[in-house]
Design an enzyme around this catalytic site. Structure first.
Site, PDB file in Angstrom:
ATOM      1  N   ASN A  57       1.035  -1.036   0.029  1.00 17.16           N
ATOM      2  CA  ASN A  57      -0.094   0.009  -0.006  1.00 17.16           C
ATOM      3  C   ASN A  57       0.820   1.292   0.014  1.00 17.16           C
ATOM      4  O   ASN A  57       1.553   1.780   1.191  1.00 17.16           O
ATOM      5  CB  ASN A  57      -0.954  -0.047   1.158  1.00 17.16           C
ATOM      6  CG  ASN A  57      -1.766   1.176   1.361  1.00 17.16           C
ATOM      7  OD1 ASN A  57      -1.751   2.036   0.624  1.00 17.16           O
ATOM      8  ND2 ASN A  57      -2.242   1.384   2.764  1.00 17.16           N
ATOM      9  N   SER A  76       3.280  -2.234  10.489  1.00 17.07           N
ATOM     10  CA  SER A  76       4.718  -2.313  10.927  1.00 17.07           C
ATOM     11  C   SER A  76       5.250  -3.599  10.606  1.00 17.07           C
ATOM     12  O   SER A  76       6.227  -4.253  11.036  1.00 17.07           O
ATOM     13  CB  SER A  76       5.097  -2.232  12.029  1.00 17.07           C
ATOM     14  OG  SER A  76       4.656  -0.585  12.508  1.00 17.07           O
ATOM     15  N   LYS A 107       0.225   4.035  -0.330  1.00 16.79           N
ATOM     16  CA  LYS A 107      -0.538   5.362   0.107  1.00 16.79           C
ATOM     17  C   LYS A 107      -0.284   6.612  -0.657  1.00 16.79           C
ATOM     18  O   LYS A 107      -0.209   6.652  -1.839  1.00 16.79           O
ATOM     19  CB  LYS A 107       0.002   5.515   1.649  1.00 16.79           C
ATOM     20  CG  LYS A 107      -0.173   4.350   2.498  1.00 16.79           C
ATOM     21  CD  LYS A 107       0.011   4.676   3.980  1.00 16.79           C
ATOM     22  CE  LYS A 107       0.269   3.527   4.857  1.00 16.79           C
ATOM     23  NZ  LYS A 107      -0.145   3.506   6.187  1.00 16.79           N
ATOM     24  N   HIS A 142      -9.636   1.186   4.690  1.00 19.22           N
ATOM     25  CA  HIS A 142      -8.431   1.268   5.426  1.00 19.22           C
ATOM     26  C   HIS A 142      -8.572   2.275   6.483  1.00 19.22           C
ATOM     27  O   HIS A 142      -9.370   3.057   6.476  1.00 19.22           O
ATOM     28  CB  HIS A 142      -7.040   1.781   4.443  1.00 19.22           C
ATOM     29  CG  HIS A 142      -5.933   1.609   5.190  1.00 19.22           C
ATOM     30  ND1 HIS A 142      -5.581   2.616   5.793  1.00 19.22           N
ATOM     31  CD2 HIS A 142      -4.854   1.100   4.941  1.00 19.22           C
ATOM     32  CE1 HIS A 142      -4.383   2.499   6.393  1.00 19.22           C
ATOM     33  NE2 HIS A 142      -3.764   1.367   5.587  1.00 19.22           N
ATOM     34  N   GLU A 174      -7.093   4.652   7.646  1.00 22.83           N
ATOM     35  CA  GLU A 174      -6.825   6.083   7.356  1.00 22.83           C
ATOM     36  C   GLU A 174      -7.831   6.683   6.640  1.00 22.83           C
ATOM     37  O   GLU A 174      -8.348   7.785   6.917  1.00 22.83           O
ATOM     38  CB  GLU A 174      -5.289   6.117   6.509  1.00 22.83           C
ATOM     39  CG  GLU A 174      -4.278   5.897   7.397  1.00 22.83           C
ATOM     40  CD  GLU A 174      -3.060   5.480   6.885  1.00 22.83           C
ATOM     41  OE1 GLU A 174      -3.112   5.479   5.502  1.00 22.83           O
ATOM     42  OE2 GLU A 174      -2.099   5.030   7.635  1.00 22.83           O
ATOM     43  N   GLU A 221      -5.416  -4.991  10.487  1.00 25.71           N
ATOM     44  CA  GLU A 221      -4.560  -3.953  10.659  1.00 25.71           C
ATOM     45  C   GLU A 221      -4.782  -3.273  12.048  1.00 25.71           C
ATOM     46  O   GLU A 221      -5.818  -2.256  11.983  1.00 25.71           O
ATOM     47  CB  GLU A 221      -4.582  -2.981   9.634  1.00 25.71           C
ATOM     48  CG  GLU A 221      -4.118  -3.723   8.230  1.00 25.71           C
ATOM     49  CD  GLU A 221      -3.477  -2.754   6.999  1.00 25.71           C
ATOM     50  OE1 GLU A 221      -2.599  -2.866   6.550  1.00 25.71           O
ATOM     51  OE2 GLU A 221      -4.017  -1.558   6.947  1.00 25.71           O
ATOM     52  N   GLY A 235       2.422   1.887  10.689  1.00 32.67           N
ATOM     53  CA  GLY A 235       3.406   3.213  10.575  1.00 32.67           C
ATOM     54  C   GLY A 235       4.143   3.427  11.968  1.00 32.67           C
ATOM     55  O   GLY A 235       4.839   4.500  12.060  1.00 32.67           O
TER      56      GLY A 235
END
Ligand code: PEP
Length: 252
Positions: free
Chosen positions: A10, A213, A12, A97, A99, A167, A173
């Site tokens: 991904n 991660s 992003k 996702h 985010e 996730e 991250g």
């Protein structure tokens, strides 16, 4: 039931044209360098889809987008439809996702609507779920993930057209990861929920990725778990060496 491992990147909101093409070209060379047993997927930003598709010509690396609208076309400024993604060469789309859930207030219902539309257009979906740190600390991880699966996965989902990505939001991250046992417990619980929703046969065949991660040094630990069928990789997917080392270390 053998499920083919999926190694998905991904990207992003990263990469200008030259960066994306260079990264795709490096991945192409590395994938071709030996016999691979896993499936590869890269999900660049919308602006890079067609050039990355071109750069990947001749190698088995699928192309995916990071979101789509649920309508085919129309007055939806700034959005991209599933058919447009197919037209650009995509076979996958990441949906829900964390985010997007956080930045754009995407609900399970909206993710489900998008997934239905994506499947209808012929796209496979990678539907993301995962708990926040607060939810984890409150002991609600399995409950939250189960509700996300029940609400975000469409009734018509099959192992062919749908992949789940677990996730944990706090692991994305951050360099922090759950223990391998935690991951296996959530994946096994998610598979049970999928069985309730879609039937045992589909649930046993459906791939459940771990994301958060993932890097070369922890890939083997997570990807050798019985209910983990691949990885959704953010940061480490931006360096071809790391992305490919994750696959190598997972033995695929
Ligand atoms: C992601 O955003 O899907 C992700 C897993 O990111 P990272 O690998 O950087 O934690």
């Amino acid at each position: 039931m053998a499920r083919k491992m999926l190694i998905a990147g991904n990207w992003k909101m990263n990469g200008l044209m030259a960066d994306g093409v260079a990264l795709a070209t490096e991945i192409k060379t590395a994938v071709k360098s030996k016999k691979r047993t896993c499936e590869f997927l890269v999900c660049p930003p919308f602006t890079l889809l067609t050039s990355v598709k071109k750069a990947l010509r001749g190698v088995k690396v699928a192309l995916g987008a990071q979101d789509c609208h649920f309508n085919e076309k129309g007055a939806h400024t700034g959005d991209v439809s599933p058919l447009m993604l197919v037209d650009a060469g995509c076979s996958y789309v990441i949906l829900g996702h964390s985010e997007r859930r956080a930045d754009h207030g995407e609900s399970n219902e909206l993710v489900c609507q998008k997934a239905e539309a994506a499947n209808k257009a012929g796209l496979k979906t990678v539907i993301c779920i995962g708990e926040t740190l607060e939810q984890r600390d409150a002991g609600k991880t399995i409950d939250v993930c189960s509700k996300q699966v029940m609400g975000s996965v469409p009734e018509g989902a099959t192992a062919q057209n749908t992949v789940i990505a677990y996730e944990p939001v706090w692991a994305i991250g951050t360099g922090k990861t759950p223990t391998a046992q935690d991951v296996e417990d959530v994946h096994a619980a998610v598979r049970k929920v999928l069985a309730k929703k879609l039937g045992k046969a589909q649930a046993n065949k459906m791939r459940i990725l771990y994301g958060g991660s993932v890097k070369p040094s922890n890939a083997k630990e997570f990807l050798s778990l019985p209910d983990v069928d691949g990885a959704l990789i953010g940061g480490a997917s931006l360096k071809s060496v790391d992305f490919m080392a994750i696959a190598d270390n997972a033995g695929c």
